[in-house]
Design a protein around this motif. Structure first.
Motif, short mmCIF file in Angstrom:
data_model
loop_
_atom_site.label_atom_id
_atom_site.label_comp_id
_atom_site.label_asym_id
_atom_site.label_seq_id
_atom_site.Cartn_x
_atom_site.Cartn_y
_atom_site.Cartn_z
N UNK A 134 0.83 -1.22 0.00
CA UNK A 134 0.00 0.00 0.00
C UNK A 134 0.86 1.26 0.00
N UNK A 135 1.93 1.27 0.79
CA UNK A 135 2.79 2.47 0.85
C UNK A 135 3.50 2.73 -0.47
N UNK A 136 4.11 1.72 -1.10
CA UNK A 136 4.66 1.97 -2.44
C UNK A 136 3.61 2.45 -3.43
N UNK A 137 2.40 1.93 -3.35
CA UNK A 137 1.34 2.44 -4.24
C UNK A 137 1.12 3.93 -4.00
N UNK A 138 0.99 4.34 -2.74
CA UNK A 138 0.77 5.75 -2.42
C UNK A 138 1.93 6.61 -2.93
N UNK A 139 3.15 6.13 -2.74
CA UNK A 139 4.32 6.90 -3.16
C UNK A 139 4.35 7.05 -4.68
N UNK A 185 0.83 3.32 6.27
CA UNK A 185 0.09 4.04 5.25
C UNK A 185 -0.57 5.29 5.85
N UNK A 186 -1.18 5.15 7.03
CA UNK A 186 -1.77 6.31 7.71
C UNK A 186 -0.74 7.40 7.95
N UNK A 187 0.44 6.99 8.39
CA UNK A 187 1.49 7.96 8.71
C UNK A 187 1.90 8.72 7.45
N UNK A 188 2.03 8.02 6.34
CA UNK A 188 2.39 8.70 5.09
C UNK A 188 1.29 9.66 4.64
N UNK A 189 0.04 9.25 4.81
CA UNK A 189 -1.07 10.14 4.47
C UNK A 189 -1.00 11.42 5.30
N UNK A 190 -0.72 11.26 6.61
CA UNK A 190 -0.63 12.42 7.50
C UNK A 190 0.56 13.31 7.15
N UNK A 191 1.73 12.70 7.02
CA UNK A 191 2.95 13.49 6.82
C UNK A 191 2.99 14.16 5.45
N UNK A 192 2.49 13.47 4.43
CA UNK A 192 2.48 14.06 3.09
C UNK A 192 1.22 14.90 2.85
N UNK A 193 0.31 14.89 3.82
CA UNK A 193 -0.91 15.72 3.77
C UNK A 193 -1.79 15.39 2.57
N UNK A 237 9.26 -10.31 -4.98
CA UNK A 237 8.55 -9.20 -4.33
C UNK A 237 8.24 -8.07 -5.30
N UNK A 238 9.12 -7.82 -6.27
CA UNK A 238 8.86 -6.74 -7.23
C UNK A 238 7.72 -7.10 -8.18
N UNK A 239 7.61 -8.37 -8.54
CA UNK A 239 6.47 -8.80 -9.34
C UNK A 239 5.18 -8.68 -8.54
N UNK A 240 5.25 -9.00 -7.26
CA UNK A 240 4.08 -8.86 -6.41
C UNK A 240 3.68 -7.39 -6.29
N UNK A 241 4.67 -6.50 -6.19
CA UNK A 241 4.37 -5.08 -6.12
C UNK A 241 3.67 -4.61 -7.39
N UNK A 242 4.16 -5.06 -8.54
CA UNK A 242 3.51 -4.67 -9.80
C UNK A 242 2.05 -5.11 -9.83
N UNK A 243 1.79 -6.34 -9.38
CA UNK A 243 0.41 -6.83 -9.33
C UNK A 243 -0.40 -6.06 -8.29
N UNK A 244 0.24 -5.75 -7.16
CA UNK A 244 -0.45 -5.02 -6.10
C UNK A 244 -0.82 -3.60 -6.51
N UNK A 245 -0.05 -3.00 -7.41
CA UNK A 245 -0.40 -1.66 -7.89
C UNK A 245 -1.80 -1.66 -8.52
#
Length: 272
Positions: A134-139, A185-193, A237-245
């Motif tokens: 979730x965090x890489x997706x947000x980034x 994920x919550x922390x990134x949402x807060x810090x990045x506003x 893990x990188x293939x999983x990240x691509x699918x998770x996106x």
């Protein structure tokens, strides 16, 4: 009314956070930027006299340029890119138009430094499940579309962070990690506003799935199930990240556009 080479604030806001988002370039002069050091999500900073240097990498992409008010600096930068064959548009009203419409702005000082390839680099534990996808997706959707993610043994995260100038996340005793009842994920949402209604809705689902609090939203259990399924489908893990996106793209569009929509089979309706 926007000109044929302008994009409105509302049009751009609908694209941000999706795979179809354009490359966004902030060409404000330093004096203007220093007065308000925030950027539109995913924007890259580039001096207006150097935008031509970006053209070779932008030819196949949609591009949006903005300066302080969307006037001379935007228009000149736009003209240069279009003369070089780039499908560029300028943002109507520029930074002021975006800000005054109450749209999301990212604090620039929260962004990690980029590497020589102009990527932010992040490192976390291998075998991700929920937060670490979730965090890489947000980034990638709101901070840096080119971000690089390193998945390593848990015991090596901090060492890799130091040696490779990477930002550690979702591990203990680092800035980007769980805080009290909040997941990373919550922390990134807060810090990045990034506090849009859709992202806050999605954050609740992610928090419930990541912390085993399925009472927070009905979708928590479904996200957990899908995440665990992906972790079993992919060894890399990188293939999983691509699918998770794709998974999080779908959940984001649900949270933004379809969370009030239901689905029922016709024969379940009461008959008169």
């Amino acid at each position: 009314m926007a000109s044929p080479t302008e994009i409105t604030v509302s049009q751009l806001s609908r694209l941000i956070g999706t795979p179809n988002a354009p490359v966004i370039i902030d060409v404000r002069i330093n004096e203007d930027f220093d007065l308000d050091p925030q950027i539109i999500p995913t924007a890259i900073r580039c001096p207006h006299l150097k935008v031509a240097e970006l053209a070779p990498k932008l030819n196949a992409q949609r591009v949006v340029i903005y300066c302080q008010q969307g006037k001379k600096i935007s228009q000149g930068s736009l003209a240069i890119l279009r003369s070089m064959g780039v499908a560029a548009e300028s943002l109507e009203g520029g930074h002021f138009g975006w800000r005054d419409a109450g749209q999301t702005l990212i604090p620039y000082d929260k962004l990690p430094q980029k590497n020589l390839n102009q990527q932010t680099v992040w490192v976390t534990k291998q075998r991700p499940k929920i937060d670490r996808i979730a965090c890489p997706w947000l980034i990638r959707r709101f901070i840096d579309p080119q971000a690089q993610f390193l998945f390593v043994a848990a015991s090596e995260v901090l060492g890799v962070a130091e040696k490779f100038n990477a930002t550690p996340f979702d591990v203990e005793d680092v800035f980007w990690s769980h805080r009290s009842e909040l997941c990373t994920f919550d922390v990134m949402v807060e810090e990045f506003e990034i506090k849009t209604p859709a992202i806050l809705h999605l954050a609740k689902v992610i928090r419930g799935a990541d912390t085993n609090r399925h009472d927070l939203a009905p979708e928590c259990a479904g996200l957990l199930a899908a995440s665990l399924g992906l972790s079993r489908m992919y060894r890399d893990d990188n293939e999983q990240l691509d699918a998770g996106m794709l998974l999080y793209d779908a959940f984001y569009r649900w949270a933004r556009d379809a969370s009030n929509e239901g689905h029922d089979w016709l024969t379940n309706n009461k008959k008169g």
